[in-house]
Motif scaffolding. Structure first.
Motif, PDB file in Angstrom:
ATOM      1  N   LYS A   1       0.838  -1.212   0.000  1.00  0.00           N
ATOM      2  CA  LYS A   1       0.000   0.000   0.000  1.00  0.00           C
ATOM      3  C   LYS A   1       0.866   1.252   0.000  1.00  0.00           C
ATOM      4  O   LYS A   1       0.430   2.337  -0.356  1.00  0.00           O
ATOM      5  N   ASN A   2       2.100   1.090   0.476  1.00  0.00           N
ATOM      6  CA  ASN A   2       3.058   2.200   0.514  1.00  0.00           C
ATOM      7  C   ASN A   2       3.859   2.143  -0.783  1.00  0.00           C
ATOM      8  O   ASN A   2       4.515   1.143  -1.066  1.00  0.00           O
ATOM      9  N   PHE A   3       3.777   3.206  -1.614  1.00  0.00           N
ATOM     10  CA  PHE A   3       4.516   3.155  -2.885  1.00  0.00           C
ATOM     11  C   PHE A   3       6.006   3.333  -2.638  1.00  0.00           C
ATOM     12  O   PHE A   3       6.461   4.353  -2.145  1.00  0.00           O
ATOM     13  N   ASP A   4       6.761   2.306  -2.983  1.00  0.00           N
ATOM     14  CA  ASP A   4       8.215   2.337  -2.864  1.00  0.00           C
ATOM     15  C   ASP A   4       8.737   1.599  -4.097  1.00  0.00           C
ATOM     16  O   ASP A   4       8.554   0.386  -4.236  1.00  0.00           O
ATOM     17  N   ALA A   5       9.354   2.352  -5.012  1.00  0.00           N
ATOM     18  CA  ALA A   5       9.774   1.775  -6.294  1.00  0.00           C
ATOM     19  C   ALA A   5      10.650   0.543  -6.082  1.00  0.00           C
ATOM     20  O   ALA A   5      10.510  -0.464  -6.780  1.00  0.00           O
ATOM     21  N   GLY A   6      11.553   0.611  -5.097  1.00  0.00           N
ATOM     22  CA  GLY A   6      12.463  -0.506  -4.837  1.00  0.00           C
ATOM     23  C   GLY A   6      11.712  -1.737  -4.361  1.00  0.00           C
ATOM     24  O   GLY A   6      11.968  -2.852  -4.813  1.00  0.00           O
ATOM     25  N   LEU A   7      10.754  -1.539  -3.453  1.00  0.00           N
ATOM     26  CA  LEU A   7       9.961  -2.659  -2.942  1.00  0.00           C
ATOM     27  C   LEU A   7       9.095  -3.244  -4.064  1.00  0.00           C
ATOM     28  O   LEU A   7       9.016  -4.467  -4.227  1.00  0.00           O
ATOM     29  N   HIS A   8       8.443  -2.376  -4.822  1.00  0.00           N
ATOM     30  CA  HIS A   8       7.593  -2.849  -5.927  1.00  0.00           C
ATOM     31  C   HIS A   8       8.433  -3.657  -6.925  1.00  0.00           C
ATOM     32  O   HIS A   8       7.990  -4.697  -7.417  1.00  0.00           O
ATOM     33  N   ALA A   9       9.638  -3.180  -7.200  1.00  0.00           N
ATOM     34  CA  ALA A   9      10.506  -3.891  -8.146  1.00  0.00           C
ATOM     35  C   ALA A   9      10.938  -5.238  -7.569  1.00  0.00           C
ATOM     36  O   ALA A   9      10.986  -6.244  -8.275  1.00  0.00           O
ATOM     37  N   LYS A  10      11.220  -5.252  -6.282  1.00  0.00           N
ATOM     38  CA  LYS A  10      11.638  -6.507  -5.626  1.00  0.00           C
ATOM     39  C   LYS A  10      10.526  -7.544  -5.738  1.00  0.00           C
ATOM     40  O   LYS A  10      10.768  -8.708  -6.095  1.00  0.00           O
ATOM     41  N   VAL A  11       9.298  -7.118  -5.450  1.00  0.00           N
ATOM     42  CA  VAL A  11       8.169  -8.059  -5.489  1.00  0.00           C
ATOM     43  C   VAL A  11       7.917  -8.508  -6.937  1.00  0.00           C
ATOM     44  O   VAL A  11       7.678  -9.690  -7.193  1.00  0.00           O
ATOM     45  N   LEU A  12       7.974  -7.573  -7.889  1.00  0.00           N
ATOM     46  CA  LEU A  12       7.764  -7.954  -9.293  1.00  0.00           C
ATOM     47  C   LEU A  12       8.841  -8.936  -9.763  1.00  0.00           C
ATOM     48  O   LEU A  12       8.554  -9.860 -10.522  1.00  0.00           O
TER      49      LEU A  12
ATOM     50  N   ILE B   1       9.472   2.354 -11.180  1.00  0.00           N
ATOM     51  CA  ILE B   1       9.714   0.934 -10.883  1.00  0.00           C
ATOM     52  C   ILE B   1      10.557   0.241 -11.955  1.00  0.00           C
ATOM     53  O   ILE B   1      11.463  -0.540 -11.642  1.00  0.00           O
ATOM     54  N   ALA B   2      10.243   0.511 -13.247  1.00  0.00           N
ATOM     55  CA  ALA B   2      10.835  -0.275 -14.336  1.00  0.00           C
ATOM     56  C   ALA B   2      12.377  -0.280 -14.323  1.00  0.00           C
ATOM     57  O   ALA B   2      12.974  -1.348 -14.497  1.00  0.00           O
ATOM     58  N   PRO B   3      13.054   0.875 -14.127  1.00  0.00           N
ATOM     59  CA  PRO B   3      14.511   0.803 -14.149  1.00  0.00           C
ATOM     60  C   PRO B   3      15.097   0.004 -12.979  1.00  0.00           C
ATOM     61  O   PRO B   3      16.123  -0.673 -13.142  1.00  0.00           O
ATOM     62  N   VAL B   4      14.445   0.071 -11.813  1.00  0.00           N
ATOM     63  CA  VAL B   4      14.928  -0.715 -10.666  1.00  0.00           C
ATOM     64  C   VAL B   4      14.773  -2.199 -10.986  1.00  0.00           C
ATOM     65  O   VAL B   4      15.677  -3.014 -10.741  1.00  0.00           O
ATOM     66  N   LEU B   5      13.613  -2.544 -11.572  1.00  0.00           N
ATOM     67  CA  LEU B   5      13.370  -3.937 -11.937  1.00  0.00           C
ATOM     68  C   LEU B   5      14.357  -4.399 -13.011  1.00  0.00           C
ATOM     69  O   LEU B   5      14.832  -5.544 -12.962  1.00  0.00           O
TER      70      LEU B   5
END
Lengths: 246, 325
Positions: free
Chosen positions: B69-80, B103-107
């Protein structure tokens, strides 16, 4: 605090874009290169402001061949303490990010600053990739940055507004408009820049992720259709019937 | 090896840019002879998620974890990245919007993937190489990219590839992904959004004004036009710099890039830096009293005239049109 600011070389905003070698290479002829505006106006200047307030150092880093010396000196003239040039033609964003991430691993920094995008390839990539490679926090499109001890508070742009976030150092940010006001280097800065240290570092090997095969120019507009100021109804009809946008 | 599409709704509702990304993902999946899986982080209802099947999603995976629920590009990328490994996916599609850009560049770094940021057409495969166009030099040129790596990420520029409807065969499934407290590094403290206004970055119509308006007190007629047309308002850089209008409205090279169906420029001369932010618009209308204004060269329709005379008349004409339409 040790701040690292990533700077890229970009063609001046008024450059006429053209290509050579059967449209496979950007035509550098007569092009004036500048420090990518987001890197200079927002990332570098905010890093300098924080250094002036809190102490520490500001290092600029560039991945490029010897021809980027002029933009590195410009960044030093604005006030950076020293510079690092990773000696390689940048291939793509991942190549650049890997070079910078490797350098950061070997040299402790607290915050890595990038501009929100370069004005040539418009990818908004390098900052996020560095964060991903280092497993650091990443705040994209940041329009403000304040530091309180090891905790940073930033505003970042989101659709239709902004949000305020907190992150501990070390982290990576990409800087957007609002973060700082551009600075013009003075004569003393320009003189000092000549003798500031620029370390030349060899590049590390990287895989081949992406490449550009060719370029093209967008289709030219067919020409403007002018409507008389006395007959604005005609414009409404054209937008509805011909363009079908209302 | 399915194609994954990351879909983030606007307050629980999917919008055009989501349909574009899903439909795009389905067309990439067809090229690769595989399925299209959409990833949801928002715990949306089955009905809402299934609606993405209209655009070719074969399955939606709902990752339910409160940390997201908390937008964090690094966390979102980790989960993806974890989702991609679990589902054996090598291709991930984003919309090239605020979240996708974050998110995309971190992923890409985490997946060791080649990434094309801001694609404008459907890719072509040549062996395992994917070829794809994107805008470069702030819309002043187009480059044909090749992605050579096995893992591939594409962020699609909104309003460039129209979504296509298809028969809905979509199902929804929950997916558990473990998240450690240390995975989340960026904490959102406050979200500030202008309420009731149309968001500039995804507006179909944008009404923009510049120094020709002579002062902030004259923006009433600009806002009136935006209201009549259901448009977002924007402005040129000088107007934002002298604080006639908020910075969020500044479109151009150093401001926001917009690609609406219709961009109406009132009293803006059209400096090259401004054009860089709007040249992806489908139709451009310029109203300016100077017939030599460079903006007319980039326009589809134009009126040479004083904005203070033309705009009120045009607003009346738009009103009559809307009343009759």
């Amino acid at each position: 605090m040790k701040f690292l600011v990533c700077i890229s070389k970009a063609p001046d905003t008024t450059t006429k874009i053209a290509f050579t070698d059967n449209n496979t290479k950007f035509n550098n002829d007569k092009v004036v290169f500048i420090v990518n505006p987001y890197d200079e106006w927002y990332a570098l200047v905010r890093a300098l402001e924080l250094k002036e307030k809190l102490g520490g150092s500001v290092t600029v880093i560039n991945v490029g061949a010897a021809d980027t010396d002029a933009i590195i000196r410009k960044a030093l003239a604005i006030g950076a303490d020293d510079a690092v040039r990773i000696d390689a033609e940048p291939i793509d964003a991942m190549f650049v990010a890997k070079q910078i991430a490797e350098y950061v691993k070997a040299n402790a920094y607290d915050i890595v600053f990038c501009g929100k995008e370069t004005i040539d390839y418009n990818g908004s990539e390098v900052g996020g990739m560095i964060a991903g490679l280092l497993d650091w926090g990443y705040v994209s499109l940041a329009s403000s940055l304040e530091l309180n001890g090891s905790i940073a508070t930033l505003n970042r742009e989101i659709a239709g507004g902004h949000e305020t976030v907190e992150v501990n150092i070390p982290f990576v940010l990409s800087a957007a408009k609002g973060m700082a006001e551009a600075r013009i280097p003075n004569m003393r800065g320009i003189m000092a820049a000549r003798t500031k240290p620029v370390a030349i570092v060899a590049a590390v090997a990287s895989e081949n992720y992406t490449s550009i095969l060719s370029y093209e120019l967008p289709k030219e507009k067919t020409g403007v259709k002018l409507v008389s100021a006395d007959n604005v109804g005609e414009l409404v009809s054209l937008l509805h019937n011909d363009a079908k946008v209302i | 090896m399915p194609v994954l599409v990351f879909a983030e709704s606007a307050n629980g509702t999917f919008k055009k840019s989501n349909f574009e990304a899903v439909s795009y993902g389905a067309r990439v999946a067809a090229l690769l002879n595989t399925e299209t899986f959409v990833i949801d982080f928002e715990n949306l209802s089955d009905d809402v998620l299934k609606s993405l099947g209209d655009y070719g999603a074969t399955k939606v995976y709902r990752v339910t974890n409160d940390a997201l629920k908390n937008f964090d590009a690094g966390l979102h990328a980790k989960v993806l990245n974890d989702v991609a490994q679990k589902l054996n996916a090598t291709t991930v599609i984003f919309s090239f919007n605020y979240s996708g850009k974050a998110i995309a560049p971190v992923l890409a770094a985490k997946m060791n993937a080649g990434y094309v940021a801001g694609a404008i057409d459907i890719p072509v495969m040549e062996g395992s190489t994917m070829k794809i166009r994107k805008n470069v030099f702030s819309g002043k040129a187009i480059a044909l990219y090749a992605i050579h790596s096995d893992n591939k990420i594409i962020a699609l520029t909104p309003n460039t590839v129209a979504p296509e409807k298809t028969e809905n065969k979509c199902s929804v499934e929950n997916l558990e992904i473990a998240i450690k407290a240390t995975d989340s590094k960026v904490k959102v403290k406050e979200v500030v959004k202008a309420s009731g206004k149309i968001t500039l970055s995804d507006a179909d119509i944008v009404v923009s004004a510049g120094r020709g308006l002579k002062g902030p007190e004259n923006w009433g007629m600009v806002e009136e036009m935006a209201n009549i047309l259901g448009a977002a308002t924007a402005c040129s850089r000088p107007v934002a710099d002298i604080h006639w209008r908020p910075h969020e409205e500044h479109v151009g090279q150093t401001g926001l890039t917009v690609r609406p169906n219709l961009y109406i420029a009132l009293g803006i001369s059209g400096a090259i830096q401004h054009l860089a932010g709007v040249n992806g618009s489908k139709v451009i209308v310029v109203i300016n009293k100077d017939p030599e204004a460079p903006f007319f060269k980039a326009a589809d329709y134009g009126i040479v005239g004083d904005v203070f005379e033309v705009v009120p008349k045009l607003n009346e004409a738009f009103k009559r049109f809307k009343a009759g339409a």
